[in-house]
Design a protein around this motif. Structure first.
Motif, PDB file in Angstrom:
ATOM      1  N   UNK A  24    -101.581  17.406 -28.229  1.00  0.00           N
ATOM      2  CA  UNK A  24    -100.173  17.715 -28.498  1.00  0.00           C
ATOM      3  C   UNK A  24    -100.002  18.274 -29.913  1.00  0.00           C
ATOM      4  N   UNK A  25    -100.736  17.697 -30.839  1.00  0.00           N
ATOM      5  CA  UNK A  25    -100.679  18.189 -32.231  1.00  0.00           C
ATOM      6  C   UNK A  25    -101.186  19.616 -32.300  1.00  0.00           C
ATOM      7  N   UNK A  26    -102.281  19.899 -31.571  1.00  0.00           N
ATOM      8  CA  UNK A  26    -102.817  21.265 -31.519  1.00  0.00           C
ATOM      9  C   UNK A  26    -101.780  22.233 -30.968  1.00  0.00           C
ATOM     10  N   UNK A  27    -101.091  21.801 -29.926  1.00  0.00           N
ATOM     11  CA  UNK A  27    -100.070  22.654 -29.319  1.00  0.00           C
ATOM     12  C   UNK A  27     -98.960  22.973 -30.305  1.00  0.00           C
ATOM     13  N   UNK A  32     -96.190  26.776 -33.982  1.00  0.00           N
ATOM     14  CA  UNK A  32     -95.712  27.083 -35.333  1.00  0.00           C
ATOM     15  C   UNK A  32     -96.454  28.281 -35.909  1.00  0.00           C
ATOM     16  N   UNK A  33     -97.769  28.349 -35.650  1.00  0.00           N
ATOM     17  CA  UNK A  33     -98.583  29.450 -36.176  1.00  0.00           C
ATOM     18  C   UNK A  33     -98.102  30.792 -35.631  1.00  0.00           C
ATOM     19  N   UNK A  35     -95.253  31.479 -34.382  1.00  0.00           N
ATOM     20  CA  UNK A  35     -93.876  31.737 -34.782  1.00  0.00           C
ATOM     21  C   UNK A  35     -93.814  32.509 -36.100  1.00  0.00           C
ATOM     22  N   UNK A  36     -94.790  32.267 -36.983  1.00  0.00           N
ATOM     23  CA  UNK A  36     -94.778  32.911 -38.305  1.00  0.00           C
ATOM     24  C   UNK A  36     -95.868  33.971 -38.444  1.00  0.00           C
ATOM     25  N   UNK A  37     -96.521  34.325 -37.336  1.00  0.00           N
ATOM     26  CA  UNK A  37     -97.720  35.176 -37.426  1.00  0.00           C
ATOM     27  C   UNK A  37     -97.454  36.561 -38.012  1.00  0.00           C
ATOM     28  N   UNK A  38     -96.238  37.092 -37.847  1.00  0.00           N
ATOM     29  CA  UNK A  38     -95.952  38.435 -38.348  1.00  0.00           C
ATOM     30  C   UNK A  38     -95.368  38.444 -39.757  1.00  0.00           C
ATOM     31  N   UNK A  45    -102.842  31.566 -40.627  1.00  0.00           N
ATOM     32  CA  UNK A  45    -104.278  31.275 -40.684  1.00  0.00           C
ATOM     33  C   UNK A  45    -104.512  29.778 -40.842  1.00  0.00           C
ATOM     34  N   UNK A  46    -103.710  29.130 -41.688  1.00  0.00           N
ATOM     35  CA  UNK A  46    -103.859  27.691 -41.926  1.00  0.00           C
ATOM     36  C   UNK A  46    -103.549  26.888 -40.670  1.00  0.00           C
ATOM     37  N   UNK A  47    -102.406  27.166 -40.064  1.00  0.00           N
ATOM     38  CA  UNK A  47    -101.984  26.408 -38.886  1.00  0.00           C
ATOM     39  C   UNK A  47    -102.908  26.662 -37.697  1.00  0.00           C
TER      40      UNK A  47
END
Length: 219
Positions: A24-27, A32-33, A35-38, A45-47
């Motif tokens: 669930x944490x991975x999901x 979140x990753x 959502x901010x990728x652009x 990269x961190x998430x």
């Protein structure tokens, strides 16, 4: 992730097994990753990186605590395939000249894993990582030797993240000499691991087809 008999658990407890909580944490991290990728590449990269590193942790916890479950295996596979597919879609947007290659890789990744898991379940296997003697040796090495599995999966993800980083011109904050050395390592070394991973996907698909035909013949 290997499966075990889950009859000793009730439905509620299966959802809350520690490896599944890691899932669930991975999901959440993946959502979140992307959502901010652009807009926030460093955050992406961190998430995304943490989510992928946790992929090896949930399997270890499941084996260590004897908490492997069919639901957990499904959750793990769903996260892996969806996150890799999403990253490849992003890269196809960044590198439109290569979009046909990214499409082929997405299809190969999804189809090879789906068909192989389906064939494994059809043979009554508890895990798709259980390789029989009459199956391709490369799969026995890939799934049977965990460092090899970890290296190829990690190398493939690093290569895709490297392509993402190149789009944003993200530097590695290294000495200029080390920076020049890092480029061929990330491009050719991890790129080679990525290619090997795709070859294994092809072999995995061919093995699934072969197994299903054998099952039909032996009915």
């Amino acid at each position: 992730m290997e499966h075990i008999n889950v009859k000793k658990w009730n439905s509620y407890s299966v959802y809350l097994l520690i490896p599944n909580i890691v899932g669930y944490i991975r999901t959440l991290l993946s959502v979140l990753a992307f959502y901010v990728c652009f807009s926030k590449p460093y955050w992406f990269i961190t998430l995304y990186g943490i989510s992928q590193l946790l992929d090896s942790l949930d399997g270890y916890i499941a084996r260590r605590l004897n908490q492997a479950s069919a639901y957990g295996a499904m959750l793990d596979m769903m996260i892996d395939r969806s996150s890799t597919t999403a990253l490849l879609i992003i890269l196809s947007n960044f590198y439109p000249a290569y979009i046909q290659y990214f499409i082929v890789i997405i299809l190969l990744d999804v189809i090879s894993h789906f068909t192989y898991i389906y064939s494994s379940l059809s043979y009554g296997k508890k895990s798709h990582k259980s390789i029989a003697k009459n199956q391709f040796s490369i799969l026995r090495i890939y799934y049977g030797y965990k460092p090899m599995l970890f290296l190829l999966c990690l190398g493939s993800e690093i290569y895709l993240l490297w392509l993402y980083m190149r789009r944003f011109k993200i530097q590695l904050a290294l000495d200029p000499y080390l920076e020049s050395c890092a480029y061929p390592i990330f491009t050719y070394l991890f790129g080679s691991l990525f290619v090997v991973k795709q070859i294994i996907n092809i072999v995995q698909f061919l093995q699934a087809v072969k197994d299903m035909v054998r099952l039909d013949v032996n009915k």
